[in-house]
Design an enzyme around this catalytic site. Sequence first.
Site, mmCIF file in Angstrom:
data_model
loop_
_atom_site.group_PDB
_atom_site.id
_atom_site.type_symbol
_atom_site.label_atom_id
_atom_site.label_comp_id
_atom_site.label_asym_id
_atom_site.label_seq_id
_atom_site.Cartn_x
_atom_site.Cartn_y
_atom_site.Cartn_z
ATOM 1 N N HIS A 204 -5.673 1.734 -1.377
ATOM 2 C CA HIS A 204 -5.257 1.386 -0.088
ATOM 3 C C HIS A 204 -3.957 2.380 0.193
ATOM 4 O O HIS A 204 -3.909 2.878 1.176
ATOM 5 C CB HIS A 204 -4.865 0.097 0.236
ATOM 6 C CG HIS A 204 -4.493 -0.306 1.596
ATOM 7 N ND1 HIS A 204 -5.199 -0.214 2.513
ATOM 8 C CD2 HIS A 204 -3.259 -0.619 2.049
ATOM 9 C CE1 HIS A 204 -4.522 -0.712 3.513
ATOM 10 N NE2 HIS A 204 -3.330 -0.788 3.268
ATOM 11 N N PHE B 198 9.480 12.575 10.185
ATOM 12 C CA PHE B 198 8.625 12.102 9.417
ATOM 13 C C PHE B 198 9.523 11.239 8.448
ATOM 14 O O PHE B 198 9.991 11.699 7.351
ATOM 15 C CB PHE B 198 7.509 12.975 8.428
ATOM 16 C CG PHE B 198 6.445 12.038 7.908
ATOM 17 C CD1 PHE B 198 5.439 11.469 8.799
ATOM 18 C CD2 PHE B 198 6.546 11.968 6.411
ATOM 19 C CE1 PHE B 198 4.391 10.933 8.049
ATOM 20 C CE2 PHE B 198 5.433 11.385 5.703
ATOM 21 C CZ PHE B 198 4.459 10.801 6.707
#
Length: 161
Positions: A92, A117
């Site tokens: 994940h 970011f």
Amino acid sequence: MASGDQRGGRPPAGAGAGLRVGIVRATWNAEIVDRLAAGARRGLDELGVAETTEVTVPGCFEIPFATQVLARSGQVDAVVVIGAVIRGETTHYELVSEGAAQGVMAVQLETGIPVGFGLVTVENTEQAVARSEGAGGHNVGEDAACVAVSMALLARDFPAG
């Protein structure tokens, strides 16, 4: 632009006056994200950004869509994204990290709205804490705010056709 500090050529204080900046933050890993958000706001305040719009999304995978919504709105000159992906026992981590990074990159290239970011992608909580320190320490959210302002200034200096 005047030269900044050693971490990424930080713009001078007040350089972001008049800019409108959106902040997209995930609610997953809230303790870390709150620290990153405080850093982002601190950086924007130092740079003189007075007009901010903050939106929240459930997790980091949803960040690109919210970033696209803000970028297309015409209401922001840049966006700062903040969130934390901490490795677990499954793949994940890789899917979310890579999807968020690629999605955010696509949004800024498609829309021409720069994105700072501020996603931390780390192995454990200790690493996340080390990247979300308070004033004077290392904070990826604060760094992302500075990047967003730097890139918005670049876009302003070189407007598209």
